[in-house]
Enzyme design. Structure first.
Site, PDB file in Angstrom:
ATOM      1  N   HIS B  86      -2.475  15.420  30.751  1.00  0.00           N
ATOM      2  CA  HIS B  86      -3.007  15.928  32.056  1.00  0.00           C
ATOM      3  C   HIS B  86      -3.601  17.303  31.958  1.00  0.00           C
ATOM      4  CE1 HIS B  86      -3.263  16.709  36.349  1.00  0.00           C
ATOM      5  NE2 HIS B  86      -2.499  17.710  36.003  1.00  0.00           N
ATOM      6  N   ASP B 115     -35.534  28.534  30.605  1.00  0.00           N
ATOM      7  CA  ASP B 115     -34.539  27.644  30.102  1.00  0.00           C
ATOM      8  C   ASP B 115     -33.199  28.521  29.623  1.00  0.00           C
ATOM      9  OD1 ASP B 115     -33.003  25.454  28.860  1.00  0.00           O
ATOM     10  OD2 ASP B 115     -34.602  24.240  28.744  1.00  0.00           O
ATOM     11  N   TRP B 151       0.933  21.077  27.454  1.00  0.00           N
ATOM     12  CA  TRP B 151      -0.570  21.636  27.161  1.00  0.00           C
ATOM     13  C   TRP B 151      -0.189  22.907  26.577  1.00  0.00           C
ATOM     14  CZ3 TRP B 151      -3.876  25.731  28.202  1.00  0.00           C
ATOM     15  CH2 TRP B 151      -3.209  26.698  29.076  1.00  0.00           C
ATOM     16  N   SER B 179     -17.535  23.984  20.942  1.00  0.00           N
ATOM     17  CA  SER B 179     -18.370  24.010  22.179  1.00  0.00           C
ATOM     18  C   SER B 179     -18.355  24.961  23.253  1.00  0.00           C
ATOM     19  CB  SER B 179     -17.881  22.654  22.920  1.00  0.00           C
ATOM     20  OG  SER B 179     -18.422  22.384  24.119  1.00  0.00           O
ATOM     21  N   SER B 180     -17.212  25.543  23.572  1.00  0.00           N
ATOM     22  CA  SER B 180     -17.119  26.618  24.353  1.00  0.00           C
ATOM     23  C   SER B 180     -17.710  27.859  23.957  1.00  0.00           C
ATOM     24  CB  SER B 180     -15.699  26.837  24.822  1.00  0.00           C
ATOM     25  OG  SER B 180     -14.967  25.657  25.510  1.00  0.00           O
ATOM     26  N   HIS B 263      -3.757  33.473  28.650  1.00  0.00           N
ATOM     27  CA  HIS B 263      -3.907  34.503  29.787  1.00  0.00           C
ATOM     28  C   HIS B 263      -5.447  34.787  30.299  1.00  0.00           C
ATOM     29  CE1 HIS B 263      -2.193  35.551  33.711  1.00  0.00           C
ATOM     30  NE2 HIS B 263      -3.302  36.376  33.747  1.00  0.00           N
ATOM     31  N   GLU B 265      -7.735  32.783  29.211  1.00  0.00           N
ATOM     32  CA  GLU B 265      -7.955  31.659  29.637  1.00  0.00           C
ATOM     33  C   GLU B 265      -7.977  31.197  31.072  1.00  0.00           C
ATOM     34  OE1 GLU B 265      -9.634  29.109  28.268  1.00  0.00           O
ATOM     35  OE2 GLU B 265      -9.075  27.474  29.780  1.00  0.00           O
ATOM     36  N   TYR B 267      -8.332  33.359  33.472  1.00  0.00           N
ATOM     37  CA  TYR B 267      -9.403  33.950  34.096  1.00  0.00           C
ATOM     38  C   TYR B 267     -10.704  33.172  34.027  1.00  0.00           C
ATOM     39  CZ  TYR B 267      -5.823  37.096  35.983  1.00  0.00           C
ATOM     40  OH  TYR B 267      -4.784  37.394  36.449  1.00  0.00           O
ATOM     41  N   SER B 278     -18.864  34.135  45.998  1.00  0.00           N
ATOM     42  CA  SER B 278     -19.521  35.114  46.406  1.00  0.00           C
ATOM     43  C   SER B 278     -21.073  34.873  46.676  1.00  0.00           C
ATOM     44  CB  SER B 278     -19.640  36.425  45.263  1.00  0.00           C
ATOM     45  OG  SER B 278     -18.068  36.625  45.124  1.00  0.00           O
ATOM     46  N   HIS B 312       3.894  37.856  30.333  1.00  0.00           N
ATOM     47  CA  HIS B 312       4.633  37.565  31.641  1.00  0.00           C
ATOM     48  C   HIS B 312       4.837  36.221  31.566  1.00  0.00           C
ATOM     49  CE1 HIS B 312       0.412  37.397  33.820  1.00  0.00           C
ATOM     50  NE2 HIS B 312       0.819  36.230  33.318  1.00  0.00           N
ATOM     51  N   HIS B 313       4.061  35.504  30.725  1.00  0.00           N
ATOM     52  CA  HIS B 313       4.578  33.944  30.820  1.00  0.00           C
ATOM     53  C   HIS B 313       6.029  33.724  29.829  1.00  0.00           C
ATOM     54  CE1 HIS B 313       0.343  32.614  32.288  1.00  0.00           C
ATOM     55  NE2 HIS B 313       0.211  33.655  31.723  1.00  0.00           N
ATOM     56  N   THR B 338      -8.068  41.894  42.500  1.00  0.00           N
ATOM     57  CA  THR B 338      -7.953  40.620  43.038  1.00  0.00           C
ATOM     58  C   THR B 338      -8.033  40.869  44.670  1.00  0.00           C
ATOM     59  OG1 THR B 338      -6.766  39.751  41.476  1.00  0.00           O
ATOM     60  CG2 THR B 338      -7.420  38.149  43.020  1.00  0.00           C
ATOM     61  N   LYS B 341     -11.534  41.759  45.791  1.00  0.00           N
ATOM     62  CA  LYS B 341     -12.211  40.641  46.309  1.00  0.00           C
ATOM     63  C   LYS B 341     -12.249  39.878  47.503  1.00  0.00           C
ATOM     64  CE  LYS B 341     -13.981  39.468  41.482  1.00  0.00           C
ATOM     65  NZ  LYS B 341     -15.291  39.274  42.084  1.00  0.00           N
ATOM     66  N   ARG B 460      10.358  22.248  35.989  1.00  0.00           N
ATOM     67  CA  ARG B 460       9.023  21.464  35.639  1.00  0.00           C
ATOM     68  C   ARG B 460       9.091  20.592  34.575  1.00  0.00           C
ATOM     69  NH1 ARG B 460       5.018  25.821  33.220  1.00  0.00           N
ATOM     70  NH2 ARG B 460       3.510  24.113  33.049  1.00  0.00           N
TER      71      ARG B 460
END
Lengths: 179, 539, 387
Positions: B86, B115, B151, B179-180, B263, B265, B267, B278, B312-313, B338, B341, B460
Site C-alpha cells: 500500500h 512540448d 515501505w 523513470s522519476s 525526507h 521524498e 517534500y 498557489s 528525526h525519523h 511552511t 506559505k 502502527r
C-alpha cells in the site's frame, strides 16, 4: 531566455553527472557515517584499533564497567565473560577474559563485534588488546579464554559512571572483514 | 505574479497552425509511441488513478482487518504485505506519477513551450512505470508473498529475514527511480531552455517554480534510493555487509541512508501541491497571489532544510544527545517557511472576491488539513515527545494528513481546475461538490481519530490490537470505507469529462484565472505554442 | 455458539466488557490514569515532563490554528463575490512577511527550551541502582538482571482461541505475558536494549521509554518508577509477522517485595533445574501433552496449529521430510535453529523436557505418526555434543 533550437545536451549532461554522483554519494555515506560514528560515538561503535598505552591514572573516581556477551544463532558456541562487572579508576589497565567453547563437531571461526553503551562514552573506552581485533578460530569442541585488555581514558566526562562493553559473536564466513 | 503583463495572444496565427498539425495516430500505437506532452500527461494521470485504486483497495483490506479486534480476514504476514505494498504503490505509483502527469500537461502550457524538451525520453520515463509496478505487484502472487518489511524496508527484516520478493522489489524500485529521474531531467531542461521569450524566472507561475525545485530534489535523492536498494540486494544475495553487524556493518546506517532519501521524498510529494494551491487560490479569490517572491524563497528553503532533518525519523534508534538536539532544531525550523506559505494563501484570500467551485473547495480543505498535518509534524519534531509518538498511529495520522489531505487533495484540486482545459468540457459541479463533501467528512473520520488511538498507545503496523482501541478502530474503518467509496464519484466525474459529457468550456474557463494556459482554446489543441507566444516585459 | 463476534450493536457483550474492563482497571492498582484519547501522564518524573511538553505544544498549535483558520474563515464569509465588492489588488508586503517569519521563530525558540532540558535529562542514565538487559527476538522479550542470576523470556499469554475469535476476549487481550519483568519502585533502573535478529523497539508508555533494539548493538535508557503497579507496553518497530503480538508487562513492586521476589525466583530456578536433572523417562502421554502446550505457545504462530505452515514463508511440519524421517536433523534444527531465518535456536530458550516433548509432538501429531519418542536424555546428548 530559451528558444526552440537550443541544444539540450549540455544541461542534460550536467544533470546526468549530478544523478550519477548522487548514486555514489549514497555509497559514500557509509564511510562518512563510520567516521561520524567514531567522532560522536553514535551506536557505541568503538575504534577497532590498538589504543596507545595509558599514561596516567585518575584516582579520584571509580567507573563501573559491565560485560555482556551474546551470540548469533549462526554459531553454536558458548560465550561468556568471566565476570559480569568490575570497578576501576580511569587510566588503570585491566584484563578480562571471555570464555568460548565450540559445541559443534566442526572447526569454526568466530568474530566478535563490540558495542559500548552509552554510545558517547565509546571513544573513551581504550582497548590495548582485544580478541575482537582478529577472527577467532576454534577446533571442534575446542575451548579457550579470549582476553581484552583495556582502560578508560581519564578524560571521560564526569557524567558517566557506568560503561557497558557488549560483544556479539558471529560465525565468520572466512571473508576478510574490513571494518 | 506579473501575469497581468502578459499580452493576449493573437488568436489566429498559432491556432491556425495548431489545427493544421492536429492529426495523430489512432488506437493503441498512439499511446505506445506518443511523444506528445499532453498524451504522456494523460497517461501518467490515468496510471496514477489506477494505482490510487490499487493502493486504496489494499488500504480497504487493512481497515477491514482492523475493524474488530482479533484476526478475521487475513493472517498477520499478509497484513504486513498489505501495509508495505500500500505504501509503495501510493508513494511511487499514485502521488509521484500524478504530479509528473500534471507537470507534463501544464508546464509547457504555462511557460509557452511547444512540448517537453526531450519528448522521446518522456515516452520512456512513462512506460517504465507500468513495467515497474507489474513487477512489484506480481510479488503478491509469489510463494511467500510480497515484501512485508514496511515501505521503509528496514534491514535486516528486508534482507536476511525476507523472501525472494526483495529482488523483485529492488528491481522495481530501480525502474521507478530511473523513470522519476528521467522525468525530472526533462522538466528541468524544459523549464531552463524552452520558456517563451519574455517569460523571465520571476514571472513563472508557482506551479512551475515548485516543480523545478521538486525536480532538483528528485535528481538529488532518487539516486540515493537506488543506491540503498542496491546495497540491500547485495547484502541479501552477494555477501556484502553494508548493514550486517556480523561483517562490520550497521543496520542503523540503512536508516540514515534511507531517510537521507526519504525526507526530501516527503517534500517531493508536497511541493508541487503547494504550486497547485498557489494557482487555484488567486484564481478563485480574483486577486493576485500574495507574496510571490516569499513563496519562491519559502519553497527553496523547505527544499534545502529537507536535506538536514532526516534523522528525526530515527530519534528512538539511540543517537547522541547532540545529534538529537540538532535534528530537533532543524526540523522545527521547517515550520517557518511552511507557515509563511499558509499565511500567504490566507492573505491572498483576504479581501478577495471569492467563489467556491470544487477546485477552490479542495484548495481550502488542503490549507486547513495540511496545516493540521503540519501541527502534528511540529509535535513530532519535539524529541522527548517523539519518543511517545514514534511508530504509533499518531505518526500514521500525521503523514496521512500531509499526504492524503495534502498531496492527494492538491492533485484532486488541480484535476478539477484543469480538466476543462484538457477535455474541453466543464465537469459536473454537482458531482464535484458531492465528491468534495463526501471526501471531506470521510477523510476526517478516517484519519482524525488515529491521532487519539496513537496517543493512547496503539502502535502502527499491527494486525490486531488491545480492546481499548476497538471503538475507535471500528469508527476509523467506517471512515475508510466511506472515503474509498467517495473516490468513485471522482472517477465518475473524470470519465464524464473524458466522454465529453458536460457543458462546453471556454478558453478562459475560470473568471479569475491568469496565465498562458488559459489563453489557448479548450480543449487544448494537440499542438500548442509551435510559435512561442510573446510575453511583453514590463514592470 | 462458539464464535465470539465483537460488534458495536452487541450491547450485552459491550456492557459486560466495560464492566470487566473497569473492574480490572481498579483491581490492577494502576496508579496512572489512562485516557483512551490522550497520551498517558505516566509513572515517572520524566514521563510527566514529556506529557506536559506534549500538552504545551498541543495548546500552542491550537491557538495558532484558531487564529489562522479564524482569519481565513472570516475572510471566506465576508470576502465573497456574491457580496458584490471588487477584489483588492495588493500582492505583497515585506513588513508583513518579516513579521510572520519572526513570530514563529520566537514561538519555536520558546518551545525548544523546555524540550532541550527534558531531553538532556532523559539521556542521562548514569548512577543507576540496577541494570536490566532487554533483548528482543521474533516475537518475545528476554530479560536478564545484571546484578542477580535471573534471566527469562517473556511471551504473550493471550490464548490463540481469543485471537482467532473462538473464545471471548478477556480484558487484557494481547496485553498479558507469561512472565512479567519485575522491578523495584523508587530505584533508578538502567535498561540496556538489544536484539537477536531484527530491529525491535521496547516501549512502555508509562515510563516514556521507547528504545530501538538493534541487533549487534546496545542502546541504553532508564526509568525511576514512582509507585508499585503493573505497567504495560508493546513492541513498537515492525519486526515481522507477529510484531503485534509481543507485549511488555512490567510489575513494579516495593523494594522489599522486590528483594523477596528475587530470592523466590532464584530458589525456583534452582528447583526447576534440579527437578529436570532428576527426571527420568517421560511417558508418551506426558510428552504429547507438554509437547502440544509448548507447540501452541512457541511454534504455532509460524508453523500454524495444524502444522501446515505458510507456504513460502514458514515451512509445513505436517508430512515434512525432516519431521517424519530424519530425526537427528529434526533435533538439530529445533535446538540450534536455522541461521538467518525466524527459526531460532530453541535449545537456549526451552527446558530439555519441553524440547523433548515438542519434538515428540511434532513427530506424532497431524498424521506424522512416526511413533518416535524423544527423551530429555536425547536432548541433553545433542546439546552437549553440539552440531
Amino acid at each position: 531566455m530559451g528558444n526552440q533550437n537550443i541544444s539540450h545536451q549540455p544541461l542534460l549532461r550536467k544533470l546526468l553527472v549530478v544523478s550519477i554522483a548522487m548514486f555514489f554519494f549514497g555509497f559514500a555515506l557509509i564511510p562518512l557515517y563510520d567516521v561520524f560514528c567514531r567522532l560522536t560515538g553514535l551506536n557505541g561503535k568503538t575504534a577497532n584499533t590498538v589504543a596507545a598505552p595509558s599514561t596516567r591514572i585518575d584516582t579520584s573516581r571509580r567507573i563501573k564497567v559491565e560485560f555482556i556477551a551474546n551470540r548469533d544463532d549462526s554459531i553454536p558456541w558458548n560465550f561468556a565473560p568471566e565476570i559480569n562487572s568490575l570497578e576501576l579508576n580511569p587510566g588503570a589497565v585491566k584484563v578480562v577474559n571471555f570464555h568460548v567453547k565450540n559445541l559443534s563437531a566442526q572447526a569454526m571461526i568466530g568474530r566478535a563485534v563490540p558495542s559500548v553503551s552509552p554510545g558517547a562514552a565509546a571513544r573513551y573506552f581504550k582497548k590495548i588488546e582485544c580478541f575482537c581485533f582478529t577472527e577467532q578460530p576454534l577446533d571442534a569442541h575446542g575451548e579457550k579464554a579470549m582476553p581484552v585488555q583495556f582502560y578508560i581514558d581519564p578524560q571521560l566526562p564526569a557524567e558517566y559512571s557506568t560503561i557497558t562493553l557488549s560483544y556479539r559473536l558471529y560465525k565468520s564466513q572466512g571473508q576478510t572483514v574490513t571494518r | 505574479m506579473n501575469q497581468e503583463n502578459i499580452q493576449p495572444i493573437d488568436s489566429t496565427a498559432p491556432h491556425h497552425h495548431d489545427q493544421v498539425d492536429d492529426h495523430k495516430p489512432r488506437g493503441i500505437s498512439r499511446w505506445l509511441y506518443t511523444t506528445n506532452h499532453k498524451d504522456i500527461g494523460t497517461l501518467y494521470l490515468l496510471f496514477s488513478l489506477l494505482m490510487l485504486f490499487t493502493g486504496g483497495s489494499m488500504a480497504m483490506v487493512i481497515r477491514a482487518e482492523l475493524f474488530q479486534p482479533g484476526l478475521q480476514f487475513v493472517d498477520p504476514h499478509f497484513f504486513n504485505q498489505m501495509t508495505t505494498v500500500h505504501g509503495l504503490v501510493m508513494v511511487f505509483g499514485a502521488i509521484m506519477p500524478a504530479f509528473v502527469g500534471l507537470a507534463n500537461w501544464m508546464v509547457p502550457l504555462m511557460i509557452g513551450a511547444p512540448d517537453m524538451a526531450l519528448p522521446r525520453m518522456n515516452n520512456w520515463s512513462f512506460w517504465l512505470l507500468p513495467c515497474a509496478f507489474t513487477i512489484l505487484l506480481s510479488t503478491l502472487f509469489m510463494e511467500g508473498g510480497a515484501p512485508a518489511a514496511g515501505w521503509t524496508f528496514y534491514v535486516p527484516l528486508s534482507t536476511t529475514y525476507s523472501n525472494d520478493s526483495t529482488a523483485f522489489f529492488v528491481f522495481a524500485v530501480h525502474l521507478m527511480g530511473i523513470s522519476s529521474i528521467m522525468g525530472a531531467m526533462n522538466i528541468i531542461v524544459t523549464i531552463f531552455n524552452l520558456r517563451a521569450p519574455g517569460m523571465t524566472w520571476m514571472k513563472l507561475p508557482l506551479f512551475v517554480w515548485t516543480w523545478i525545485i521538486t525536480a532538483f530534489l528528485l535528481i538529488a535523492v532518487m539516486p540515493v534510493l537506488a543506491g540503498v536498494v542496491t546495497m540491500v540486494l547485495t547484502d541479501k544475495y552477494f555477501g556484502t555487509s553494508f548493514f550486517n553487524a556480523a561483517g562490520g556493518g550497521d543496520p542503523v546506517m540503512f536508516q540514515h541512508i534511507f531517510w537521507f532519501f526519504g525526507h526530501p521524498e516527503v517534500y517531493i510529494m508536497i511541493l508541487p501541491a503547494f504550486g497547485i494551491i498557489s494557482s487555484i487560490v488567486p484564481a478563485f479569490a480574483r486577486k493576485p497571489l500574495f507574496g510571490y517572491e516569499s513563496m519562491v524563497i519559502a519553497t527553496a528553503s523547505i527544499a534545502f532544510l529537507s536535506f538536514i532533518v532526516w534523522a528525526h525519523h530515527m530519534f528512538t534508534t539511540g543517537m547522541p544527545v547532540a545529534a538529537e538536539l540538532f535534528f530537533m532544531y532543524t526540523t522545527m525550523l521547517i515550520a517557518v517557511p511552511t507557515g509563511v506559505k499558509v499565511f500567504n494563501w490566507v492573505a491572498t484570500m483576504w479581501r478577495g472576491a471569492m467563489t467556491f467551485e470544487t477546485p477552490m473547495m479542495f484548495a481550502i480543505a488542503f490549507i486547513v488539513l495540511f496545516t493540521i498535518g503540519g501541527f502534528s509534524g511540529l509535535m513530532l519534531a519535539i524529541t522527548p515527545a517523539d519518543f511517545q509518538y514514534q511508530d504509533t498511529y499518531f505518526v500514521v495520522a500525521h503523514f496521512h494528513y500531509v499526504l492524503v489531505t495534502g498531496a492527494l487533495f492538491g492533485i484532486i484540486a488541480g484535476v478539477y481546475f484543469w480538466i476543462p482545459k484538457w477535455t474541453g468540457v466543464m465537469y459536473s459541479e454537482r458531482l464535484g461538490q458531492c465528491h468534495f463533501w463526501c471526501s471531506l467528512v470521510s477523510v476526517n473520520m478516517l484519519f482524525f481519530p488515529m491521532h487519539f488511538v496513537g496517543l493512547a498507545g496503539m502502535p502502527r503496523r499491527i494486525p490486531d490490537y488491545a480492546l481499548q482501541f476497538a471503538d475507535m478502530n471500528a469508527f476509523i474503518s467506517i471512515g475508510g470505507f466511506l472515503f474509498g467509496l467517495s473516490q468513485l464519484l471522482f472517477v465518475a466525474m473524470v470519465f464524464r469529462c473524458i466522454r465529453r459529457k458536460g457543458e462546453k468550456a471556454s478558453a478562459q474557463v475560470w473568471e479569475g484565472a491568469e496565465g498562458l494556459e488559459w489563453q489557448i482554446p479548450s480543449p487544448a489543441p494537440y499542438h500548442t505554442f509551435q510559435i512561442p507566444p510573446d510575453i511583453k516585459s514590463g514592470h | 455458539m462458539k464464535r465470539y463476534c465483537w460488534s458495536l450493536n452487541n450491547k450485552c457483550n459491550w456492557i459486560l466488557f466495560s464492566f470487566v474492563w473497569w473492574c480490572a482497571r481498579s483491581v490492577a492498582a494502576d496508579t496512572t490514569v489512562h485516557s483512551a484519547y490522550n497520551m498517558t501522564r505516566g509513572a515517572t518524573e520524566l514521563s510527566h515532563k514529556v506529557y506536559n511538553l506534549h500538552m504545551i505544544i498541543f495548546y500552542i498549535c491550537c491557538v495558532i490554528g484558531a487564529i489562522v483558520f479564524g482569519l481565513m474563515f472570516w475572510s471566506i464569509v465576508h470576502h465573497r463575490k456574491v457580496k458584490g465588492t471588487a477584489p483588492a489588488q495588493f500582492h505583497g508586503s515585506l513588513k508583513i512577511e518579516i513579521i510572520w517569519t519572526a513570530i514563529p521563530v520566537l514561538i519555536l525558540i520558546a518551545m525548544a527550551i523546555p524540550a532541550t532540558k527534558t531531553l538532556v535529562a532523559m539521556e542521562d542514565a548514569s548512577k543507576a541502582d540496577m541494570t536490566v538487559l532487554v533483548t528482543g527476538s521474533q516475537w518475545k522479550w528476554h530479560y536478564k538482571y545484571m546484578e542477580y542470576p535471573i534471566e527469562f523470556y517473556s511471551l504473550l499469554s493471550t490464548p490463540r482461541d481469543q485471537i482467532e475469535n473462538n473464545a471471548v476476549k478477556d480484558a487484557l487481550y494481547l496485553r498479558e505475558v507469561d512472565k512479567p519483568l519485575v522491578l523495584p519502585a523508587g530505584k533508578k533502573i538502567r535498561f540496556l536494549v538489544t536484539a537477536d535478529d531484527v530491529i525491535h523497539s521496547w516501549w512502555v508508555p508509562d515510563f516514556a521509554i521507547k528504545k530501538d533494539a538493534n541487533p549487534g548493538f546496545i542502546n541504553e535508557t532508564w526509568a525511576k518508577i514512582d509507585n508499585p503497579g503493573i505497567y504495560r507496553g508493546q513492541c513498537a518497530e515492525l519486526c515481522g509477522k507477529d510484531h503485534g503480538f509481543m507485549p511488555i508487562v512490567v510489575d513494579v513492586k516495593t523494594p522489599e517485595a522486590f528483594e523477596q521476589w528475587v530470592a523466590e525466583k532464584i530458589a525456583e530456578q534452582e528447583k526447576a533445574k534440579a527437578a529436570e536433572a532428576a527426571r527420568g523417562l517421560m511417558t508418551r502421554e506426558e510428552l504429547m501433552e507438554l509437547g502440544q502446550k509448548t507447540y501452541e505457545s512457541r511454534c504455532a504462530v509460524c508453523h500454524q496449529p495444524g502444522g501446515e505452515g505458510l507456504p513460502g514463508a514458514f515451512p509445513a511440519l505436517k508430512g515434512s521430510a525432516i519431521v517424519t524421517k530424519n530425526k537427528p536433523a529434526h533435533l538439530h534444527i529445533v535446538l540450534f535453529g536455522k541461521p538467518a531465518t525466524a527459526m531460532q535456536a530453541f535449545g537456549k530458550q526451552l527446558t530439555a523436557a519441553e524440547l523433548a516433548a515438542v519434538i515428540t509432538y511434532e513427530r506424532n501429531a497431524w498424521g506424522n505418526n512416526t511413533g518416535d519418542l524423544v527423551q530429555i536424555a536425547d536432548i541433553n546428548a545433542v546439546l552437549s555434543a553440539g552440531e
